[in-house]
Scaffold this motif. Structure first.
Motif, short mmCIF file in Angstrom:
data_model
loop_
_atom_site.label_atom_id
_atom_site.label_comp_id
_atom_site.label_asym_id
_atom_site.label_seq_id
_atom_site.Cartn_x
_atom_site.Cartn_y
_atom_site.Cartn_z
N HIS A 119 0.85 -1.19 0.00
CA HIS A 119 0.00 0.00 0.00
C HIS A 119 0.88 1.25 0.00
CE1 HIS A 119 -3.72 -2.26 0.85
NE2 HIS A 119 -2.85 -3.13 1.35
N TYR A 120 0.39 2.28 -0.67
CA TYR A 120 1.17 3.51 -0.77
C TYR A 120 0.24 4.69 -0.95
CZ TYR A 120 0.25 3.09 -5.79
OH TYR A 120 -0.37 2.97 -7.01
N THR A 121 0.81 5.88 -0.77
CA THR A 121 0.14 7.10 -1.19
C THR A 121 1.08 7.78 -2.17
OG1 THR A 121 1.05 8.41 0.64
CG2 THR A 121 -1.13 7.41 0.99
N ASP A 122 0.50 8.39 -3.17
CA ASP A 122 1.28 9.10 -4.18
C ASP A 122 0.60 10.44 -4.38
OD1 ASP A 122 2.95 9.93 -6.19
OD2 ASP A 122 2.37 8.37 -7.61
N GLY A 123 1.24 11.49 -3.92
CA GLY A 123 0.64 12.81 -4.01
C GLY A 123 -0.67 12.89 -3.23
N GLY A 124 -0.76 12.14 -2.14
CA GLY A 124 -1.96 12.14 -1.32
C GLY A 124 -3.01 11.14 -1.74
#
Length: 152
Positions: A119-124
């Motif tokens: 899981h990740y966030t990219d630019g929110g």
């Protein structure tokens, strides 16, 4: 464990300026073990301990993406599939790892696979990388070979 593209390509495919490694190690290990980073993947990153299984290597590679440890990622990548460098996306943050399945990859095997969701966030914006990664031993040490995306 590599990432975008595949865990091997956890960094984006488009070349981007490299971001330096995190300057402060996290208290808890990003791999989700619940252990302190210094007693878990941090030991592998520093070279104090080797990954005994393909899953342990996967977890330590995920953590290396989380802390932006390019040297470890390259050191644990199969020589035939290793890129010249790892480009980290400054806006991407790895937020959790779930191991879904492992095949072989123990101390008694020479190859193994690990299926996971990272899981990740990219630019929110939240996202998930679902991949089946392949590992093999080179000179007795586990290394990442490549991976394929899994349809969720």
């Amino acid at each position: 464990m590599a990432l975008p593209g595949t865990m091997g390509r956890m960094a984006r495919r488009k070349p981007r300026p490299s971001t330096p490694p995190a300057t402060q190690a996290p208290a808890l290990c990003p791999c989700g073990s619940g252990a302190a980073y210094s007693q878990c993947c941090g030991r592998r990153h520093s070279g104090a301990a080797a990954a005994p299984t393909a899953e342990a290597l996967m977890r330590s590679r995920y953590s290396a993406f989380a802390v932006r440890d390019e040297a470890y990622l390259l050191r644990t990548w199969h020589p035939e599939t290793r890129p010249p460098r790892v480009d980290f996306d400054a806006g991407m943050r790895w937020t959790g790892l779930k191991i879904l399945d492992t095949t072989d990859g123990s101390a008694f095997h020479t190859t193994g696979t690990v299926t996971f969701r990272a899981h990740y966030t990219d630019g929110g914006r939240a996202g998930v990388l679902h991949e089946r990664s392949r590992f093999t031993r080179v000179g007795g040490a586990w290394v990442y070979v490549d991976g394929e995306f899994v349809e969720s």
